[in-house]
Design a protein around this motif. Sequence first.
Motif, PDB file in Angstrom:
ATOM      1  N   LEU A  61      42.801  35.176  45.832  1.00 54.06           N
ATOM      2  CA  LEU A  61      41.304  35.232  46.126  1.00 54.06           C
ATOM      3  C   LEU A  61      40.807  36.472  47.008  1.00 54.06           C
ATOM      4  O   LEU A  61      40.081  37.214  46.789  1.00 54.06           O
ATOM      5  N   GLU A 155      36.077  32.594  41.976  1.00 56.03           N
ATOM      6  CA  GLU A 155      36.461  31.553  43.249  1.00 56.03           C
ATOM      7  C   GLU A 155      36.346  30.351  42.818  1.00 56.03           C
ATOM      8  O   GLU A 155      37.278  29.343  43.038  1.00 56.03           O
ATOM      9  N   HIS A 158      38.970  29.167  40.387  1.00 53.09           N
ATOM     10  CA  HIS A 158      40.468  29.305  40.976  1.00 53.09           C
ATOM     11  C   HIS A 158      40.470  27.771  42.060  1.00 53.09           C
ATOM     12  O   HIS A 158      41.350  27.328  42.324  1.00 53.09           O
TER      13      HIS A 158
END
Length: 176
Positions: A61, A155, A158
């Motif tokens: 990230l 994001e 994930h």
Amino acid sequence: MSHNNIIEPLADYPRPVGADLWRMQDSRSRTLEVVRDWTEEALYWQGEGLQNSLGTLLYHLAIVEMDWLYEEVLQQAWSPEIKPLFPYAMRDSQGLLYTIREGSLQDHLVRLEKTRRHFLEQFKSISLDDYYRARTLPDYDVTPEWVLYHLIQHEDEHRGEIQTIRTLYEATRSTG
């Protein structure tokens, strides 16, 4: 805890930019909430059939955010203060996320905090016209506006993977 469903654009940015940066911050706060009480043992656990661990995803990230900032938005070399935070590549020789096997949860959280603070600081130099101005790269054109959209989506996706890893990890602990 009460949660307001109101977008509050970050100050010090043109309103559309501040609103998109608020969305990024909201997404990050949700990610941090999911990982806040993970144990060190769980950080690098990879269940059967899983490609990534939490540690790998947290590193990913942060490095992806910096890559999009420098390669697409700013189109310049990475800052010397940021580069040392990433001793490993983004991907391995097979194109998979580089497997991270070291560092504490706190180390990963500090990296995420430093890179986000840096990202927000760099975006202060982006005017509204520049926010919508396309950057031409060899394979595609991209605007900073689209970069923010992409990073939020990245994001969020994930975070779903992180939640799945957590569910599987906890299931192995309750049956074992």
